[in-house]
Write an enzyme that holds these catalytic residues in place. Structure first.
Site, PDB file in Angstrom:
ATOM      1  N   CYS A 126       0.807  -1.114   0.132  1.00 59.53           N
ATOM      2  CA  CYS A 126       0.037  -0.056   0.188  1.00 59.53           C
ATOM      3  C   CYS A 126       1.007   1.134   0.210  1.00 59.53           C
ATOM      4  O   CYS A 126       0.451   2.255  -0.894  1.00 59.53           O
ATOM      5  CB  CYS A 126      -1.027  -0.021   1.160  1.00 59.53           C
ATOM      6  SG  CYS A 126      -2.016   1.242   1.412  1.00 59.53           S
ATOM      7  N   CYS A 127       1.916   1.182   0.772  1.00 60.93           N
ATOM      8  CA  CYS A 127       2.722   2.467   0.935  1.00 60.93           C
ATOM      9  C   CYS A 127       3.640   2.500  -0.397  1.00 60.93           C
ATOM     10  O   CYS A 127       3.912   3.672  -0.849  1.00 60.93           O
ATOM     11  CB  CYS A 127       3.882   2.261   2.035  1.00 60.93           C
ATOM     12  SG  CYS A 127       3.304   2.569   3.595  1.00 60.93           S
TER      13      CYS A 127
ATOM     14  N   CYS B 149       7.924   3.734   6.377  1.00 58.11           N
ATOM     15  CA  CYS B 149       7.073   3.656   4.994  1.00 58.11           C
ATOM     16  C   CYS B 149       8.028   3.261   3.859  1.00 58.11           C
ATOM     17  O   CYS B 149       7.216   2.830   2.717  1.00 58.11           O
ATOM     18  CB  CYS B 149       6.248   4.557   4.894  1.00 58.11           C
ATOM     19  SG  CYS B 149       7.029   6.168   4.468  1.00 58.11           S
TER      20      CYS B 149
END
Ligand code: SF4
Length: 253
Positions: free
Chosen positions: A134-135, A247
């Site tokens: 997702c990051c 992240c």
């Protein structure tokens, strides 16, 4: 206006993050001078250079220094599509008031839709792999776009923020060979007290989530308030191990 009166907070609530944290180091003035020198050096030696802003407390300080000193350093923000409404409102105010241009980078909506369709809205809680995926889509790909053609980028990393960041240098050349950019961390040696003292004395606009015990602010699904005694970044990806808590923007092998 005195710092003590500012300590009541711009939102009129008490206690504010300013009231709780503004507490300058003995050498605060020297730190500001040194920070400004590094920002000037960035313009002279490392242009084109840009500031990556998450609109957190450290980043609003850097943007303020850039604007106050009319430095030729444009700012960019990664608008992941999952930010808090408070952060989006601050982004709008920053774009309206900053002298330095503030550019917003967003993820590919086709990729976000496909990711959510395949893995679900809450995929980040299911595994480290899905959280990082997702990051990758929402942050790292827009970051790569933002850094294209840049010689250096400026971040708000501080050594005090976490054990992962304890050795952050002011000028970090470790990614220069691979990713192509020098990373500048002008607040590396600032304390949290220094950051809030600067915000207080210069009346810098900031994210009101800081007044609700969010010291570090990222995407809404991955950020929570912290409790007394918890670490600075305890509210980021709180379900993961400390070592995994980056992240990818600042991750080191
Ligand atoms: S911080 Fe959370 S919502 Fe934001 S990109 Fe990473 S996993 Fe996705």
């Amino acid at each position: 206006m005195s710092v003590s009166s500012l300590n009541q907070g711009v939102q009129g609530k008490s206690p504010s993050a300013m009231g709780l944290h503004a507490n300058p180091s003995a050498n605060f003035a020297e730190k500001v001078t040194e920070t400004l020198a590094l920002l000037n050096q960035a313009v002279v030696q490392f242009s084109p250079v840009t500031q990556a802003s998450s609109l957190g407390a450290e980043d609003v300080v850097i943007t303020h220094l850039i604007n106050q000193n009319a430095l030729n350093i444009p700012v960019f923000v990664l608008e992941t599509g999952a930010l808090h409404r408070e952060t989006l409102a601050l982004l709008e105010r920053t774009q309206a008031h900053s002298v330095a241009p503030v550019k917003v980078y967003r993820p590919s909506s086709a990729k976000v839709i496909s990711f959510v369709k395949t893995h679900g809205q809450n995929a980040m809680y299911e595994s480290l792999e899905l959280r990082k995926a997702c990051c990758q889509v929402r942050k790292l790909e827009p970051l790569a776009e933002a850094l294209q053609g840049q010689r250096a980028w400026i971040t708000g990393l501080r050594r005090e923020q976490s054990t992962n960041r304890a050795d952050v240098p002011q000028i970090d050349r470790t990614d220069e060979a691979t990713k192509g950019q020098i990373k500048l961390n002008p607040l590396a040696n600032w304390t949290w007290g220094d950051v809030w003292h600067y915000i207080a004395i210069h009346k810098v606009d900031y994210n009101p989530l800081h007044d609700q015990f969010f010291p570090s602010i990222g995407c809404a699904p991955c950020t929570r308030a912290i409790s007394l005694g918890e670490e600075f970044r305890a509210g980021r990806w709180w379900w993961e191990d400390e070592a995994a808590k980056e992240c990818g923007l600042h991750a080191k092998k």
